[in-house]
Design an enzyme around this catalytic site. Structure first.
Site, PDB file in Angstrom:
ATOM      1  N   CYS A  86       0.847  -1.197   0.000  1.00  0.00           N
ATOM      2  CA  CYS A  86       0.000   0.000   0.000  1.00  0.00           C
ATOM      3  C   CYS A  86       0.879   1.243   0.000  1.00  0.00           C
ATOM      4  CB  CYS A  86      -0.898   0.002   1.230  1.00  0.00           C
ATOM      5  SG  CYS A  86      -1.912   1.479   1.259  1.00  0.00           S
ATOM      6  N   CYS A 105      -4.138   6.848  -4.622  1.00  0.00           N
ATOM      7  CA  CYS A 105      -3.757   5.428  -4.562  1.00  0.00           C
ATOM      8  C   CYS A 105      -2.287   5.255  -4.991  1.00  0.00           C
ATOM      9  CB  CYS A 105      -4.660   4.541  -5.412  1.00  0.00           C
ATOM     10  SG  CYS A 105      -4.388   2.785  -5.037  1.00  0.00           S
TER      11      CYS A 105
END
Ligand code: PYC
Length: 333
Positions: free
Chosen positions: A93, A254
């Site tokens: 992530c 993101c």
């Protein structure tokens, strides 16, 4: 009330996207030892209740995201970390890595003396914090794992009652993305459209996983698409919205999704090494990216991407479990 569980955590947001980082109180004995991926897999088997305790209501919400720091196995790594969300587990992530490094430095758990190497289930990543004069973290540059386009296909979808051919690129960037143009659904990337993006995002992900089995071309690992990225090319800065897991919406641009988008743009000849790439989220927050290196391997255009963004500490928590709570009682020993 007799408290049974005290878990300490620090919350950050990166471009609006939360990361809840566990900083204490977790009994790690049940899943300790081996690589971060192995620890994550044992945590999933032995302690998934802790994930739901921290991610779901009443302590979390549908779009909550978290990180669990653990000892790394890799000699080169300073820190191990795996990522959790409302629906399960993530291999890597970008926004979360920025949050972890910012939170651990700003709360004194990590010495801010240069780049930090993190072992994640996806592999080693490097996070380079830029400090402000007051010792806070201004921004973090994350060198992600190598990324590449795995496949391309066309899905025939019902969009507002009309059959539409939707082009999909399947891209690996630490997570596996189905990348689709928002224009195929007749939509701009705006907050008003997020509920509709969630519905289409879940459908695209499921249809792509039904259509093909994906394998990492280099490791042979089975890959499952778990993120749908809707992209909208714009003159000044490209926009995107990523739908992941159980229908969560990424408020940030993101991190892994930006790396995936850069891999896709490189494969179409639209982004070269070193060129700056700005990416904006559905709420208007930005990451800056670039490709550090590119090469061909076994017929794939492989890129080494990095992304830069800022995270902010927003809360410190002590989470409690009352054993008499009729809704949330489970064995956490
Ligand atoms: O920043 O890589 C990321 C990410 C994945 C899902 C939510 N954020």
């Amino acid at each position: 009330m007799q408290t049974e569980l005290l878990i300490e955590a620090v919350d950050t947001h990166t471009g609006g996207e939360p990361t809840r980082i566990v900083t204490g109180g977790l009994n790690t004995d049940r899943f300790a030892g081996g690589s971060v991926e192995e620890q994550r897999d044992r945590f999933r088997e032995e302690a998934d209740d802790v994930r739901t305790f921290l991610m779901k209501e009443p302590r979390g919400h549908d779009d909550m995201y978290g990180a669990i720091p653990v000892p790394p196995a890799a000699e080169k790594a300073d820190l191990g970390v795996f990522f959790v969300d409302n629906g399960g587990y993530k291999d890597m992530c970008g926004h979360g890595t920025m949050g972890v490094v910012t939170a651990l430095i700003e709360t004194g758990y990590l010495d801010p003396d240069g780049p930090v190497t993190l072992e994640t289930p996806a592999g080693l990543v490097t996070a380079d914090p830029e400090l402000s004069t007051d010792g806070g973290v201004e921004h973090v540059t994350v060198e992600n794992v190598s990324s590449y386009v795995l496949d391309s296909m066309t899905l025939s979808m019902d969009v507002d009652g009309e059959p539409v051919d939707v082009p999909v690129d399947v891209v690996y960037a630490g997570n596996v993305f189905a990348m689709v143009p928002a224009s195929a659904f007749g939509m701009d990337v705006t907050p008003d459209n997020t509920a509709t993006f969630v519905d289409y995002g879940v459908e695209v992900r499921d249809r792509v996983n039904e259509a093909a089995d994906f394998e990492d071309p280099f490791s042979g690992d089975r890959l499952v698409v778990d993120h749908t990225e809707f992209y909208e090319p714009c003159a000044e800065v490209d926009r995107n919205v990523v739908v992941f897991s159980a229908g969560s919406v990424d408020r940030s641009p993101c991190g892994t999704g930006t790396c995936g988008k850069m891999a896709l743009l490189h494969s179409t000849g639209e982004l070269d090494v070193g060129e700056p790439y700005r990416h904006e989220s559905v709420i208007g927050t930005r990451f800056e990216g670039r490709l550090r290196d590119v090469r061909r391997r076994d017929g794939y255009a492989v890129v080494d991407p990095e992304i830069t963004g800022s995270a902010y500490v927003v809360a410190k928590h002590t989470f409690l479990l009352d054993p008499d709570d009729p809704v949330h009682s489970f064995d956490v020993s």
